[in-house]
Every structure is written in C-alpha cells, then in structure tokens.
Design a protein around this motif. Structure first.
Motif, PDB file in Angstrom:
ATOM      1  N   THR A  15     -20.790 -47.797  35.596  1.00  0.00           N
ATOM      2  CA  THR A  15     -19.684 -46.838  35.560  1.00  0.00           C
ATOM      3  C   THR A  15     -18.729 -47.141  34.407  1.00  0.00           C
ATOM      4  OG1 THR A  15     -19.861 -46.581  37.961  1.00  0.00           O
ATOM      5  CG2 THR A  15     -17.844 -45.810  36.940  1.00  0.00           C
ATOM      6  N   ALA A  16     -18.438 -48.420  34.178  1.00  0.00           N
ATOM      7  CA  ALA A  16     -17.541 -48.796  33.074  1.00  0.00           C
ATOM      8  C   ALA A  16     -18.178 -48.462  31.721  1.00  0.00           C
ATOM      9  CB  ALA A  16     -17.190 -50.284  33.159  1.00  0.00           C
ATOM     10  N   ILE A  17     -19.495 -48.673  31.601  1.00  0.00           N
ATOM     11  CA  ILE A  17     -20.199 -48.318  30.360  1.00  0.00           C
ATOM     12  C   ILE A  17     -20.159 -46.806  30.165  1.00  0.00           C
ATOM     13  CG2 ILE A  17     -22.468 -48.244  29.241  1.00  0.00           C
ATOM     14  CD1 ILE A  17     -22.984 -51.048  30.523  1.00  0.00           C
ATOM     15  N   ASP A  18     -20.400 -46.061  31.244  1.00  0.00           N
ATOM     16  CA  ASP A  18     -20.308 -44.594  31.163  1.00  0.00           C
ATOM     17  C   ASP A  18     -18.920 -44.182  30.678  1.00  0.00           C
ATOM     18  OD1 ASP A  18     -22.881 -44.319  32.138  1.00  0.00           O
ATOM     19  OD2 ASP A  18     -22.236 -43.768  34.172  1.00  0.00           O
ATOM     20  N   SER A  19     -17.902 -44.823  31.226  1.00  0.00           N
ATOM     21  CA  SER A  19     -16.525 -44.503  30.860  1.00  0.00           C
ATOM     22  C   SER A  19     -16.267 -44.809  29.379  1.00  0.00           C
ATOM     23  CB  SER A  19     -15.560 -45.295  31.744  1.00  0.00           C
ATOM     24  OG  SER A  19     -14.227 -45.048  31.385  1.00  0.00           O
ATOM     25  N   ALA A  20     -16.720 -45.980  28.937  1.00  0.00           N
ATOM     26  CA  ALA A  20     -16.545 -46.352  27.525  1.00  0.00           C
ATOM     27  C   ALA A  20     -17.245 -45.347  26.616  1.00  0.00           C
ATOM     28  CB  ALA A  20     -17.086 -47.767  27.285  1.00  0.00           C
TER      29      ALA A  20
END
Length: 148
Positions: A15-20
């Motif tokens: 999810t954090a990678i998607d957000s980045a």
C-alpha cells in the motif's frame, strides 16, 4: 505471531509503494509547481515508510514485499483516463482518494489485536506520516475546489 506480523507488514508495504507511485504520478501530471513539489515530497516520504516496514519484515525473518499491487496499476490506468481531461481538481481528488485508502489500511492494521507490540509500535509511527499526508491532501482539495 511473527508470520501474521509479516503478512500485515507486507500488505502495508504494498500500500505504501502504491501511494508513493501515485504521488510520483500526480507530480508528473499536475501543472502546478507547488503541487508537484508537495507530491514529490510525499512520494519520498512514502518510500521511506515502505523501507522502514521492509526492514522490519527482514528483521522478523520474512521476505519483504517490494512491489505495488495489481489493483493499484489498474487504478492508475483509470486515473490516467480521467486526467486526460486536464483537470487539476481531478488530480487532487484522486490523490485524496488514495490517501483515504492508505489511511484505512493502516487503521485496520492498528486495530489488529494479533499484531505483536513492537510491530504495532512501528505501524503506529508510520501511521502518523500517513495521517499527516491525508490531512495535507484534504487541505489541498479544499483550496483547489474553492478556486475553481
């Protein structure tokens, strides 16, 4: 217990990678230099969150996630279609929608009673960054919608 922590952390990493990735894309799409700087900063911050979570997965003996989700790729494709309208408010709306998603994912992880205390503490620390990003995007949305 540790396998559960690894699964929860890997879900948050994705999810954090998607957000980045979403922030990096928004930075490319916006016509506003101010928004571009803000989005680049948030993308870097989310990559740092992902890195910290990946380090914890390694520490727990797991293999950390290192890629975003297929769903996010599909969402970005849809977002690209919407942005082809060249509407600045649509970019901000999509970023805020992504922020809602990541905020809920982290809140679900914080509510997970099976997560060990050290992992919970790391998630809580990362959540402060997520909440800050969500609040900032909500403010940008208000400003953008009030000027259009």
């Amino acid at each position: 217990m540790l396998n559960h922590d690894i699964r929860v952390l890997n879900d948050l990493i994705e999810t954090a990678i998607d957000s980045a990735d979403g922030y990096a894309e928004a930075a490319r799409e916006t016509r506003s230099p101010r928004f571009s700087v803000t989005f680049h900063e948030r993308a870097s911050e989310r990559r740092l969150v992902a890195t910290r979570l990946q380090q914890k997965v390694e520490e727990l003996g797991g293999t950390p996630e290192d890629d975003g989700s297929v769903l996010a790729s599909a969402h970005r494709m849809f977002t690209n279609l919407r942005k082809s309208l060249n509407d600045e408010t649509a970019v901000i709306d999509e970023v805020e929608r992504g922020e809602d998603h990541i905020k809920h994912k982290f809140e679900d992880a914080l509510d997970d009673e099976d997560v060990t205390p050290p992992t919970h503490a790391l998630i809580a620390d990362a959540y402060r960054s997520v909440r800050s990003g969500r609040d900032q995007m909500r403010s940008l949305k208000r400003v953008t919608h009030n000027t259009h």
